[in-house]
Design an enzyme around this catalytic site. Structure first.
Site, PDB file in Angstrom:
ATOM      1  N   HIS A 199     -17.791  -2.579   1.026  1.00  0.00           N
ATOM      2  CA  HIS A 199     -18.291  -1.969   2.248  1.00  0.00           C
ATOM      3  C   HIS A 199     -17.833  -0.517   2.327  1.00  0.00           C
ATOM      4  CE1 HIS A 199     -18.931  -6.036   4.512  1.00  0.00           C
ATOM      5  NE2 HIS A 199     -19.598  -5.962   3.374  1.00  0.00           N
ATOM      6  N   GLU A 244     -16.356   1.135   4.678  1.00  0.00           N
ATOM      7  CA  GLU A 244     -15.004   1.290   5.208  1.00  0.00           C
ATOM      8  C   GLU A 244     -13.962   1.028   4.128  1.00  0.00           C
ATOM      9  OE1 GLU A 244     -17.188  -1.366   8.311  1.00  0.00           O
ATOM     10  OE2 GLU A 244     -17.456  -0.789   6.220  1.00  0.00           O
ATOM     11  N   CYS A 262     -17.003  -5.464   9.661  1.00  0.00           N
ATOM     12  CA  CYS A 262     -16.861  -6.912   9.546  1.00  0.00           C
ATOM     13  C   CYS A 262     -15.383  -7.278   9.709  1.00  0.00           C
ATOM     14  CB  CYS A 262     -17.389  -7.386   8.185  1.00  0.00           C
ATOM     15  SG  CYS A 262     -16.345  -6.911   6.787  1.00  0.00           S
ATOM     16  N   CYS A 307     -13.125  -5.872   6.778  1.00  0.00           N
ATOM     17  CA  CYS A 307     -12.863  -4.434   6.902  1.00  0.00           C
ATOM     18  C   CYS A 307     -11.957  -4.157   8.101  1.00  0.00           C
ATOM     19  CB  CYS A 307     -14.167  -3.659   7.008  1.00  0.00           C
ATOM     20  SG  CYS A 307     -15.066  -3.582   5.436  1.00  0.00           S
TER      21      CYS A 307
END
Length: 140
Positions: A69, A71, A97, A100
């Site tokens: 992801h 992040e 999410c 993260c």
């Protein structure tokens, strides 16, 4: 929120959206910027790990399990530098999410600004529970 911070938040979010364009993912392109003391200290977008093919989805258009992801990419990138994310603000184009969110908490990030709500909001709930300031910032 003070007007100057409001304007900065919108500018950094626009930059995160532009950064998302670097993603090779077809289903959803996400960008992230880490900002501290009005300086961008890291950036990231969703994609496969370094050295892997630049294809995020399988033949059924499902994200491959090893896609990172935005992040996570920004946080791991700062970990390889001489900077610190402690006290920083993370701008991300989609709500984080749960996985993260755990990284954000451990990285010492104190503020998260996101631009799109994902269908599962457990990551945002965890961030709020950890005392991190979370801001949903829609387009102007």
């Amino acid at each position: 929120m003070e007007e100057k911070q409001f304007l900065l938040d919108h500018r950094y979010m626009r930059m995160a959206r532009i950064w998302a364009e670097n993603s090779y993912c077809e289903r959803r392109k996400v960008g992230a910027l880490l900002v501290k003391n009005k300086m961008i200290i890291s950036d990231g977008y969703n994609g496969t790990p370094s050295g892997f093919e630049n294809c995020c989805e399988d033949e059924n258009n499902v994200s491959k399990p090893y896609v990172l992801h935005a992040e996570a990419n920004a946080i791991t990138k700062i970990a390889r530098s001489h900077n610190s994310s402690d006290g920083a603000t993370l701008y991300v184009t989609a709500s984080p999410c749960i996985e993260c969110a755990k990284l954000i908490i451990q990285a010492g990030i104190k503020r998260v600004v996101y631009g799109e709500k994902y269908r599962i909001m457990d990551g945002v709930e965890l961030l709020e529970r950890a005392g991190i300031e979370v801001i949903y910032l829609q387009d102007l």
